[in-house]
Write a protein that holds these residues in place. Structure first.
Motif: not given
Length: 329
Positions: A304, A155-156, A300, A281-282, A148, A277-279, A151
């Motif tokens: 998301i 991503f962030c 993505i 997206i990362g 996680m 899904h957090l994983k 992400f």
């Protein structure tokens, strides 16, 4: 242009590993890892798959070991024809070029039949895999949380360029902790870990085969189901997802593989999806910025959306819901 020395070495190895003249070699598929796959043609009708799996980054032995376990479960996987672990080369049987994803895009009417068959394979994996779970790495709390954090890191911080203080204000640490606890509270079974429409192949005879299983673990019973039904590469309607979750819960109950009621199972399924899904997206973001593979970022938005839909239903995920609302949408 830089010479591809690994490809030249692979071709030289193949000429020794295959006792027939090689007619042609062409790229077989794109992979979200350091592995490369090539289709090796012996004739117009006869081909193999050559795998270039650099030992510095990938463990070919894991692929061979898990393939053996899955064959023992009566699941169709590539046969291992030759290996060179020192160089990171493998020759395996060719299960076909058609993915479940492509088949559904070409003929949507086939979707019901294909999901039914893939869910049968998943059930077989969880029934027959029970005797092999002890031989697998454990999907630990540490690993769940590390996934996680991709992400946040890629991503962030990298993709969205969010300031670290904003991340701290949205309690991601507490959210990750609770999501991992929910995952570990589930029945732990044989988990493929990437069971989705791109890793399910259809032969010309219509047989369904499974690939990309080398990272299998002992993990949560809903993990592979959420990979399939909340696929990062194709969207099912919410009614279809509901139908298949209910159907699969019934099958698990028939075989006494489930230890909770449907409401709890459905919550486990949805929250497992948030973790996965957090994983994802990362990883999609990392593929763009670290590995120069740009196409995955187009998946993505779908991914998301899965998180957002679940986050607004659970109070402990409200900070995540607010974060997506403010900084992503």
């Amino acid at each position: 242009m830089n010479q591809d020395y690994r490809f030249e070495d692979l071709k030289n190895w193949l000429s020794d590993a295959i006792d027939k003249p090689i007619k042609a070699i062409s790229p077989a598929s794109m992979d979200a890892s350091f592995r490369r796959y090539f289709r090796v043609f012996i004739s117009d009708q006869n081909s193999y798959i050559a795998v270039d799996s650099p030992p510095k980054y990938e463990d070919s032995m894991k692929f061979v070991n898990i393939a053996s376990l899955m064959e023992a479960m009566s699941i169709k996987v590539p046969k291992i024809l030759a290996t060179n672990f020192q160089e990171g080369f493998m020759l395996i049987s060719d299960l076909g070029a058609e993915t479940m994803l492509n088949a559904i895009h070409q003929e949507e009417a086939k979707a019901q039949e294909l999901y039914a068959e893939s869910i049968d394979i998943l059930l077989k994996m969880q029934i027959n895999g029970s005797k092999h779970v002890e031989n697998l790495p454990v999907f630990s709390k540490e690993l769940l949380i590390d996934e996680m954090h991709l992400f946040l890191d890629w991503f962030c911080l990298r993709h969205l360029r969010i300031h670290p203080e904003i991340i701290e204000d949205h309690y991601f640490g507490e959210i990750f902790e609770k999501l991992s606890e929910h995952a570990l509270d589930q029945k732990q079974v044989f988990v493929h870990r990437d069971f989705h429409s791109r890793n399910i192949l259809l032969s010309q005879q219509g047989d369904m085969g499974i690939i990309d299983f080398q990272d299998a673990v002992a993990g949560p019973i809903t993990y592979d189901l959420v990979s399939l039904l909340k696929d990062c590469y194709i969207s099912l309607t919410s009614s279809k997802i509901d139908y298949w979750v209910d159907f699969y819960f019934g099958r698990l109950a028939d075989f006494e593989l489930i230890d909770r009621d449907y409401e709890q199972f459905r919550m486990d399924f949805d929250l497992m999806g948030v973790q996965r899904h957090l994983k994802a997206i990362g990883i999609f973001s990392r593929l763009k910025y670290r590995d120069k593979k740009d196409t995955y970022v187009f998946d993505i938005p779908r991914t998301i959306n899965y998180i957002y839909a679940t986050a607004k239903q659970h109070p402990f995920l409200e900070p995540l819901h607010q974060f997506i609302n403010k900084y992503v949408y």
